[in-house]
Design an enzyme around this catalytic site. Structure first.
Site, short mmCIF file in Angstrom:
data_model
loop_
_atom_site.label_atom_id
_atom_site.label_comp_id
_atom_site.label_asym_id
_atom_site.label_seq_id
_atom_site.Cartn_x
_atom_site.Cartn_y
_atom_site.Cartn_z
N GLY A 167 10.69 0.91 -8.79
CA GLY A 167 10.44 -0.42 -8.23
C GLY A 167 9.44 -0.36 -7.10
CG ASN A 168 7.15 -3.45 -6.18
OD1 ASN A 168 7.44 -4.39 -5.45
ND2 ASN A 168 6.93 -3.59 -7.48
#
Ligand code: CTP
Length: 402
Positions: free
Chosen positions: A202-203
């Protein structure tokens, strides 16, 4: 304009002094209505001096002037800052046992609340239900922000800064319905690419800027279609209001499908979501475990560029906007935005500088807007709402007149 500023009893009351000052400097007639509790934080002489008007808290003062309803009736806007959990609960229930309560019931003007409380109180089911009731009645909400709270703890609950409340109030006062009739499709948040049933790549995108865009566009009269990627409930909540249709998306592939559904017929398409450039080639069916005895090697494959695809398929007159989060600065920041705009063939790139401590979870943002001629056409700093309004101003100028 006549602005009534309701102040309830929280430590953030001291910040409301500055808010009142900003309204007075704009030339508005400001009436402060503190609760009795609020006066324990900031005293009556301060409110009278800063607002230049008489201040009372009780429905039994100024009876011949019918003050308990007169203030609400003549208000062009009522702002409650800070709005404590108790005051929000009373508003939701329609309780009018003090001047602020009667004023709120008597007014037909727009009401803007700036909640401030500890995270536990903000997240309590009672407060959530009260906020849903207030939103469904058309009450406008600014904040709260995440950040350090008075008890030394940290989380959502901190009152928005006076400048952000002032900006939201100014939009309401201007009755800015300049996006009426426009359809805006916007993505927000960050994609998650599954690795196995329990893990993902993810980020750090929180979705705040995309949500601020969706809310600002809806308040300015647009019909908003929002693709929400993995956004925390607290951040997403302001978008759960009339005028915004929310569709959730998880991975980049999901988001691509959602955008393909909401972009057709939109006047403006804004890709504010942080999309993973790569996904895992072989997603494991069961949890990767150390019992396998070897360090897993994860092979990535490139995701499609969603915004480039949307731009390639754009309808006549449709404006397509990409965001760029860059760790470079100054001229290189703009140069990268220009290259990105050309590469994706979008109409506008909104670029901001990000870093370990910049951009992502913070309440504020600094954005440069690069247009079709590769020039910086706007620059905005401040709350994500202020940045959203500045970008929407640019986009409104690009959409063909209806
Ligand atoms: N974007 C997209 N699809 C992708 C990757 C990005 O639609 N697969 C969109 C984002 O929503 C954003 C813009 O493209 O609006 C820029 O994203 P960014 O990650 O900064 O750009 P990249 O194309 O990944 O470029 P680079 O990795 O070179 O920075």
């Amino acid at each position: 304009m006549v602005i009534v500023v309701g102040v309830s009893g929280g430590i953030a009351a001291y910040k409301a002094v500055h808010l009142v000052r900003l309204f007075v400097l704009d030339g508005h007639e400001v009436h402060v209505v503190p609760t009795d509790d609020a006066l324990r934080f900031v005293g009556l002489p301060t409110w009278e001096a800063i607002s230049r008007n008489r201040v009372t808290t009780s429905v039994h003062d100024d009876v011949p002037q019918v003050r308990h309803v007169a203030l609400g009736q003549k208000a062009d806007l009522v702002v409650v800052a800070p709005a404590t959990a108790n005051t929000l609960a009373k508003m939701a229930a329609g309780i009018a046992d003090d001047l602020l309560g009667t004023t709120l019931l008597a007014t037909r003007a727009p009401v803007l609340v700036a909640p401030a409380m500890h995270t536990e109180m903000w997240q309590h089911d009672a407060t959530l239900a009260n906020m849903a009731t207030l939103r469904s009645r058309g009450v406008h909400v600014v904040g709260p922000e995440s950040g350090p709270l008075t008890g030394g703890d940290s989380g959502p609950g901190r009152m928005s800064e006076p400048e952000a409340i002032h900006a939201a109030a100014s939009t309401l006062l201007a009755g800015r319905h300049d996006l009426e009739g426009l359809v805006v499709a916007v993505s927000a948040g960050g994609t998650r690419e599954p690795v196995d049933p329990v893990r993902f790549l993810g980020n750090r995108s929180s979705g705040r800027q995309g949500i601020a865009l969706a809310v600002a566009a809806a308040e300015r009269g647009a019909e908003v279609r929002l693709a929400a990627c993995n956004i925390e409930a607290d951040v997403l909540r302001p978008a759960e209001r009339p005028g915004i249709t929310v569709t959730r998306a998880g991975s980049a592939a999901d988001l691509s499908t959602v955008m393909a559904g909401i972009a057709p017929g939109a006047d403006v398409v804004i890709m504010a979501a942080a999309v993973a450039d790569y996904r895992v080639a072989d997603i494991a069916d069961s949890k990767l475990t150390k019992e396998a005895g070897r360090t897993p090697v994860i092979t990535l494959v490139e995701n499609e560029d969603i915004v480039a695809g949307l731009a390639a398929r754009r309808e006549p007159g449709q404006v397509v906007v990409a965001f760029a989060a860059e760790t470079s600065t100054g001229d290189e920041l703009v140069a990268r935005a220009v290259r990105k705009r050309r590469r994706k063939d979008v109409d506008v790139v909104a670029v901001n500088e990000v870093g370990w401590s910049k951009g992502f979870e913070s309440a504020d943002n600094h954005v440069l807007v690069v247009g079709r001629d590769d020039a910086v056409v706007a620059e905005a700093s401040g709350s994500k709402r202020v940045v959203a309004d500045a970008l929407l101003d640019v986009l409104r100028g690009l959409t063909p007149p209806r």
